[in-house]
Scaffold this active site. Structure first.
Site, PDB file in Angstrom:
ATOM      1  N   HIS A   6      13.737  20.148  11.778  1.00 53.17           N
ATOM      2  CA  HIS A   6      13.874  19.721  10.397  1.00 53.17           C
ATOM      3  C   HIS A   6      12.514  19.611   9.696  1.00 53.17           C
ATOM      4  CE1 HIS A   6      18.151  17.985  11.080  1.00 53.17           C
ATOM      5  NE2 HIS A   6      18.136  19.278  10.869  1.00 53.17           N
TER       6      HIS A   6
ATOM      7  N   GLU B 179      29.027  50.931   9.470  1.00 57.24           N
ATOM      8  CA  GLU B 179      28.530  49.928  10.420  1.00 57.24           C
ATOM      9  C   GLU B 179      28.589  50.399  11.866  1.00 57.24           C
ATOM     10  OE1 GLU B 179      29.779  45.685   8.865  1.00 57.24           O
ATOM     11  OE2 GLU B 179      31.456  47.070   8.613  1.00 57.24           O
TER      12      GLU B 179
ATOM     13  N   ASP C   5      25.044  45.270  11.699  1.00 60.07           N
ATOM     14  CA  ASP C   5      26.048  45.722  12.659  1.00 60.07           C
ATOM     15  C   ASP C   5      25.744  47.137  13.154  1.00 60.07           C
ATOM     16  OD1 ASP C   5      27.819  43.697  13.300  1.00 60.07           O
ATOM     17  OD2 ASP C   5      29.044  43.976  11.519  1.00 60.07           O
TER      18      ASP C   5
ATOM     19  N   CYS D 269      23.356  47.021   2.312  1.00 59.26           N
ATOM     20  CA  CYS D 269      23.471  45.583   2.064  1.00 59.26           C
ATOM     21  C   CYS D 269      23.101  44.762   3.291  1.00 59.26           C
ATOM     22  CB  CYS D 269      24.898  45.224   1.608  1.00 59.26           C
ATOM     23  SG  CYS D 269      26.184  45.671   2.802  1.00 59.26           S
TER      24      CYS D 269
END
Length: 861
Positions: free
Chosen positions: A466, A710, A734, A781
């Protein structure tokens, strides 16, 4: 396991942990198990996590990204009869077992080591034996039949008959924020809910218990419940786990994109090594280069006396402190959300979950009943939890100990009559402060004034802790895991007096230069000016088209899931939405969204874009994305199973309502539909037939139809598929994992899933050529579109549209405007003619940085 070789050195006496790790690493290198550089990887792991397992056993092992330096699997055992201090908790390691694992064989190694550790007599014997073969036998012999499993100590909790099997696909494993949400959801039901991970079982209503599972990425879980509303509890929690998995994946992608962008900026630093009195090397957690004055920012140590009055009084004090801490955390979360710092808001929400932990309260209550004061009992209980968390072998989960510590300090201050927040930054700090601390807690970060603080460097932490998340949210450069040398006190001896010294903080490469020379300071400021100029250029020209120097324009779009994200994307320079993932509609609820709910979401996106292009991907579920309420069968190999379009063709109850909603939304503006996971022409025929039936029923106008490329079969048959669709969009993430046969979420192999591999680039080229035969356009994309080198190569290969995270748009546009299409085509041809992704990256040196390109002032009137 018996085939793994073991090297042993008896009677060693290393001075400290680093000496021990180096000695064990040398054994591995001398035996040919590793390349010598892997020793540094072993040391780097020690900065990120405490590899001390317990009972005198430490297991140094290298970083995942350095697996290529392992030649073959092997163990090296350094026997230290007198013990060597391991970490900051005065623990003594007597057997140091360094692990070099070339595959997932390390899992079996860890299981064997765990069994050895739990046998106290065996551990004592191995720590003092003069027979090396006794150690070898202990680590390689098969476990006796019926030996106790790892869950023997946790036998108090068992599975319930009603349950579900789940796979934990969180890139960073189960950490505080999702664990807090799991506990919150489970707490809404009367039913008892348990979560099993391997041999360990946890109460799902206990954040600490869930964290104690040590569930890393890919862990197989069983969630079970018993009680009047058990079925509802199971369904809701399973849906929550799946939804958070998608969110975690999106956060990981965003973080990777930011890191790639930071590395692009950092390359301008080259091999610059400024001269300085002290140089500390840690992990780059948040990008940036700054010059400032060092300040030690540790909170004052709280003195706690064990004062007991009565059980009732101590219980009342605890209740009051808890209520006050909860109120503060709620306010901090609300303030962060209002300021747009969603990551920080999520952390404070997770802290509220830690305060609702029933097991922690029970531990404190038991201590109070034994006539101990509330403050003392609370500190004692929290300290035990913090130590246990730090000891977890998973670096990400171990780093979450800082959250437990922060929550504990907040409550303790209230118990001591102080304000719950640690003392904030004083006005005595210089206006160019670089903070030094063991760790920067979320509470401290909430009080940091970015106008006064330039950045920070911590001794502990990791890139996913964090501390790092907060640094990126504040826009401050940060270096974490720099070691205890940056602290004022080391092991009781005074360390270097760093406070007040000038320093250079390099958040790109993870370095802190203390007391740099005057020349180094001048060089640093020159580089800062160049970096600032580049960033200013990108911001100033972000809305201009991505037109190369010879007049070729590439469309730049954003990956956006919700209408309320469109404005930010357009402000960042997006010219439309190249990918709207519709699965978020299914993941963010406990039931399947009906046609009307989907229509409103798609219409909202169309209207927000006001006539700009929109590509909507139909439901992409399966593989690593699981939606419990869809009741899909569990598959042994889901990435090669029923996912994407394959699922749509089997489930008209999912496909038809979505198509109806999309056609209805298309009446309000331009909209294009894209199907995922296409591998054959037959699938396209079947899907288009479904679309036409729905369109005819609604009497709706036709919409452009595209498919995702893909899988290799789609790329290789692009010329055949292009005859039946209007466009292609390549999903490089992918496509990479299917081309290289590497699960991109595999903890050991993920580094091999490199989209810059020439084999992947060749399939992109094949896709573009096939599309061109029918005059179809090709977009990308996937993650490669948002990387500067990746974008340059894709445009050079003929891709006409790039869609990416909004934060990457300015950088990619600026890079494309600095080059001609001819240059990018030559770069792409060279990339197709090499053997490795590293060779492709080396070609990226030909790309001009901003400083070498003429900056033309745009007319912004």
């Amino acid at each position: 396991m018996s085939t793994i070789p073991v090297e042993v050195r008896l009677g060693a006496a290393p001075h400290n942990r680093e000496d021990a790790v180096r000695a064990a690493g040398a054994l591995l290198a001398q035996a040919g198990h590793i390349q010598p550089a892997y020793v540094e990887s072993l040391l780097q792991r020690e900065k990120v996590a405490n590899t001390f397992l317990g009972e005198g056993l430490a297991i140094p092992h290298g970083m995942v990204e350095d697996k290529h330096l392992v030649r073959r699997t092997g163990l090296a055992v350094l026997q230290v009869p007198a013990g060597v201090r391991w970490g900051d908790d005065a623990k003594q390691a007597k057997l140091v077992v360094a692990i070099a694992a070339a595959s997932d064989e390390h899992i079996q190694v860890l299981r064997r080591l765990t069994r050895v550790m739990r046998d106290a007599d065996l551990m004592q014997r191995l720590a003092t034996t003069g027979d090396a073969q006794e150690i070898v036998r202990a680590l390689t012999a098969d476990a006796p039949e019926g030996s106790a499993g790892a869950g023997a100590q946790g036998a108090a909790l068992e599975d319930f008959p009603l349950g579900r099997e789940l796979s934990l696909n969180y890139p960073s494993g189960l950490h505080a924020r999702p664990a807090g949400e799991w506990a919150r959801v489970a707490g809404r039901f009367q039913a008892r809910v348990h979560v099993r991970c391997g041999d360990a079982v946890a109460d799902a209503k206990s954040v600490a218990a869930l964290l104690g599972l040590g569930a890393g990425r890919g862990a197989q879980l069983r969630v079970s419940a018993q009680g009047p509303d058990a079925a509802a509890a199971l369904s809701t929690l399973a849906a929550t786990i799946a939804r958070l998995g998608e969110e975690e994946a999106r956060q990981a992608e965003l973080s990777a994109a930011r890191q790639a962008q930071a590395q692009g900026l950092g390359r301008e630093l080259g091999d610059w090594q400024p001269a300085a009195r002290h140089t500390f090397t840690g992990i780059a957690a948040s990008p940036g280069l700054v010059v400032g004055t060092l300040v030690h920012a540790e909170a004052a140590t709280l003195e706690v006396e064990d004062r007991f009055t009565s059980v009732a009084a101590e219980a009342a004090a605890l209740d009051g402190a808890f209520a006050a801490a909860q109120a503060q955390l709620e306010q901090l979360a609300a303030d962060a959300k209002t300021a747009g710092r969603t990551e920080q808001a999520g952390i404070f929400a997770a802290h509220q979950g830690l305060l609702r932990d029933a097991e922690l309260m029970q531990a404190v209550s038991r201590t109070v009943v034994q006539r101990h004061g509330a403050a003392w009992a609370w500190r004692h209980a929290v300290h035990e939890r913090v130590i246990a968390q730090r000891a977890l072998p998973d670096a990400t989960l171990a780093a979450r100990a800082a959250d437990l510590q922060d929550v504990g300090e907040r409550v303790l201050r209230h118990l001591l009559g102080l304000d719950g927040d640690a003392e904030g930054p004083g006005t005595a700090w210089p206006e160019d402060a670089i903070l030094l601390a063991d760790d920067i807690s979320p509470s401290m970060a909430a009080q940091i004034d970015p106008g006064r603080v330039r950045g920070f460097c911590t001794a502990r932490g990791g890139p996913t802790a964090h501390t790092a998340i907060l640094a990126r949210a504040l826009g401050l450069p940060a270096v974490v895991a720099a070691g205890s040398g940056v602290l004022p006190v080391q092991g009781g001896a005074q360390g270097p007096a760093l406070s007040g010294m000038p320093a250079i903080l390099d958040g790109y490469r993870g370095r802190l230069y203390v007391a740099p020379s005057e020349t180094a300071l001048v060089e640093a400021r020159e580089r800062m000016a160049r970096l600032a100029g580049r960033q200013a250029e990108e911001a100033r020209t972000r809305r201009e088209p991505a037109t190369t120097t010879d007049g070729h324009t590439v469309e730049i779009a954003a990956n956006v899931n919700r209408a309320d994200q469109v404005a930010k994307a357009l402000e960042s320079g997006a010219e439309g939405v190249g990918l709207m993932r519709t699965e978020f509609l299914f993941l963010e609820r406990d039931t399947v969204p009906d046609e009307e709910a989907q229509y409103q979401a798609y219409r909202g996106m169309v209207e927000a874009l006001q006539g700009r292009p929109l590509v909507v991907r139909t439901l992409d579920i399966g593989g690593d994305k699981r939606v419990p309420h869809l009741d899909l069968p569990v598959e042994e190999n889901p990435f090669l199973g029923v996912r994407g379009a394959r699922l749509a063709l089997r489930r008209d109850d999912l496909l038809v309502p979505q198509l109806r909603a999309l056609y209805r939304a298309a009446r309000h503006g331009p909209l294009q539909v894209m199907f995922p996971m296409i591998s054959t022409v037959e699938e396209v025929h079947a899907l288009r037939a479904r679309m036409e039936a729905v369109r005819a029923e609604l009497q709706a106008p036709a919409v452009p139809v595209g498919i995702m490329i893909e899988v290799p079969s789609a790329a290789l048959a692009a010329d055949r598929l292009a005859a039946h669709v209007d466009f292609f969009s390549i999903g490089t993430n992918d496509l990479t994992q299917y081309t290289l046969a590497v699960d991109r979420q595999h903890p050991e192999l993920a580094g091999m899933a490199d989209s810059l591999h020439p084999a992947v680039l060749r399939l992109v080229e094949r896709t573009v050529v096939g599309a061109a035969r029918h005059g179809r356009w090709v977009g990308v994309c996937g993650g490669l579109a948002g990387e500067p080198l990746g974008a340059a190569l894709l445009v050079g290969l003929g891709v006409q549209e790039l869609s990416m995270s909004a934060g990457d748009i300015g950088t990619v546009k600026a890079l494309l405007r600095r080059h001609s299409l001819a240059e990018l085509q030559a770069l792409a041809r060279s990339a197709l003619d090499v053997d490795t992704a590293d060779e492709v990256r080396a070609l990226g040196a030909a790309l001009r940085p901003a400083a070498q390109a003429p900056v033309q002032e745009a007319d912004h009137g």
